[in-house]
Design an enzyme around this catalytic site. Structure first.
Site, PDB file in Angstrom:
ATOM      1  N   ASN A  19      27.522 -24.969  73.945  1.00  0.00           N
ATOM      2  CA  ASN A  19      28.796 -24.723  74.605  1.00  0.00           C
ATOM      3  C   ASN A  19      29.830 -25.695  74.058  1.00  0.00           C
ATOM      4  OD1 ASN A  19      30.959 -24.486  76.456  1.00  0.00           O
ATOM      5  ND2 ASN A  19      29.544 -23.813  78.040  1.00  0.00           N
ATOM      6  N   GLN A  75      28.328 -15.030  84.587  1.00  0.00           N
ATOM      7  CA  GLN A  75      29.527 -14.540  85.265  1.00  0.00           C
ATOM      8  C   GLN A  75      29.831 -13.186  84.633  1.00  0.00           C
ATOM      9  OE1 GLN A  75      31.351 -18.150  84.058  1.00  0.00           O
ATOM     10  NE2 GLN A  75      31.737 -18.778  86.175  1.00  0.00           N
ATOM     11  N   GLY A  81      34.957 -15.043  87.175  1.00  0.00           N
ATOM     12  CA  GLY A  81      35.230 -16.278  86.457  1.00  0.00           C
ATOM     13  C   GLY A  81      34.851 -16.198  84.993  1.00  0.00           C
ATOM     14  N   GLN A  82      34.369 -15.050  84.535  1.00  0.00           N
ATOM     15  CA  GLN A  82      34.007 -14.886  83.122  1.00  0.00           C
ATOM     16  C   GLN A  82      35.266 -15.054  82.285  1.00  0.00           C
ATOM     17  OE1 GLN A  82      32.802 -10.908  82.036  1.00  0.00           O
ATOM     18  NE2 GLN A  82      31.667 -11.604  80.255  1.00  0.00           N
ATOM     19  N   VAL A  84      35.312 -15.264  78.769  1.00  0.00           N
ATOM     20  CA  VAL A  84      35.181 -14.634  77.463  1.00  0.00           C
ATOM     21  C   VAL A  84      34.572 -13.254  77.700  1.00  0.00           C
ATOM     22  CG1 VAL A  84      34.040 -14.791  75.213  1.00  0.00           C
ATOM     23  CG2 VAL A  84      34.819 -16.868  76.354  1.00  0.00           C
ATOM     24  N   HIS A  86      32.409 -11.287  76.746  1.00  0.00           N
ATOM     25  CA  HIS A  86      31.146 -11.090  76.045  1.00  0.00           C
ATOM     26  C   HIS A  86      30.066 -11.687  76.943  1.00  0.00           C
ATOM     27  CE1 HIS A  86      28.720 -11.842  72.046  1.00  0.00           C
ATOM     28  NE2 HIS A  86      28.052 -11.116  72.918  1.00  0.00           N
ATOM     29  N   HIS A  88      27.252 -13.642  78.468  1.00  0.00           N
ATOM     30  CA  HIS A  88      26.624 -14.898  78.063  1.00  0.00           C
ATOM     31  C   HIS A  88      25.995 -15.553  79.291  1.00  0.00           C
ATOM     32  CE1 HIS A  88      30.851 -15.875  79.030  1.00  0.00           C
ATOM     33  NE2 HIS A  88      30.421 -17.070  79.420  1.00  0.00           N
ATOM     34  N   HIS A  90      24.694 -19.144  80.803  1.00  0.00           N
ATOM     35  CA  HIS A  90      24.749 -20.596  80.691  1.00  0.00           C
ATOM     36  C   HIS A  90      23.373 -21.163  81.042  1.00  0.00           C
ATOM     37  CE1 HIS A  90      29.228 -20.936  80.699  1.00  0.00           C
ATOM     38  NE2 HIS A  90      29.108 -19.760  81.296  1.00  0.00           N
TER      39      HIS A  90
END
Length: 136
Positions: A19, A75, A81-82, A84, A86, A88, A90
């Site tokens: 990240n 997210q 709250g996403q 980007v 795409h 993913h 965390h």
């Protein structure tokens, strides 16, 4: 950026990257190779590979950082709250709170600046907000 990728799943369907704005040391992202804005956009094969890869990275990160546990976060969509578009996941190593001060921090109080971002207007440094980010 291919230079950020530190691991590719055996099938090649998922990638792991560090990240760029880690919440804690060891914070990594697992993403599907194919760009998919939402989790529902993934195929069954991509979903299975994504979670198998998350599990492998979780094991590696916990071992590397001596973490007894981890935080996993996904997210799904801008309202969650996403930031980007795409999919993913965390993966963050979770240490005992006494040895990881980042996990002790309380979210800032709601102030005018935070309220503006929560309403989707411009925030500091021109960033577009999508509401308070959930603590992972």
């Amino acid at each position: 950026d291919p230079g950020q990728v530190f691991m590719v799943s055996q099938s090649g369907l998922s990638l792991c990257l560090v990240n760029l704005k880690p919440l804690v040391p060891g914070h990594v992202l697992v993403i599907p190779r194919r760009v998919a804005p939402r989790y529902a956009d993934l195929t069954a094969e991509e979903r299975q590979d994504l979670w198998n890869t998350v599990r492998e990275v979780q094991r590696v990160i916990c071992a590397a950082y001596g973490a007894p546990a981890s935080h996993l976060g996904l997210q799904d969509g801008p309202d969650s709250g996403q930031s980007v578009p795409h999919v993913h996941v965390h993966v963050l190593p979770a240490m005992a709170k006494r040895s990881n001060p980042a996990l002790l921090e309380e979210p800032p109080d709601e102030g005018p600046e935070r309220t503006e971002r929560a309403e989707g207007t411009e925030g500091p440094e021109g960033s577009q907000g999508h509401g308070p980010r959930p603590r992972l």
